[in-house]
Design a protein around this motif. Sequence first.
Motif: not given
Length: 146
Positions: A24-49
């Motif tokens: 849910t978080l990664a899909a939102f990040c991808a959509d809201e910030y215009g990222m491909d899903r792979g990048l959004a996965d990486r970004v959300v992973d690092q934000a959680l850490a």
Amino acid sequence: MAITRAATAIRTGRSLVTEADFATLAAFCADEYGMDRGLADRVVDQALALAHVMGVTGEGARMAPSRQVDPGWHTLILHTGWYAAWCEEQFGRFLHHEPNSKVRTRGLMSDVVSRIRAAGFEVDERLWGTPAECNAPACCGDGPCC
């Protein structure tokens, strides 16, 4: 006598949440910030850490996400009900957003990365450049403009 070391498992930010919540978080990040899903996965992973280290250490006011990780941090915060419950579960308190975006220096980013790594998390080095080194949204070697 031989000395053996126990293997230390490297954690991911993603491991701090359920797969459904991460999706849910990664899909939102991808959509809201215009990222491909792979990048959004990486970004959300690092934000959680990052959020976990900020909450556990109580040093959130001294830490900041990189320009590339910032959309992930905002993704967490924008899911306020989920985020409040997650903070309570992880830290026993709400972790407030304390903007520190004007001081994204190389030194600060190095310090943040070393804190995340010291807490046992995997660090995606490509997402932790400073604004002077990278251009939005993520031009540190994995964006289309690089």
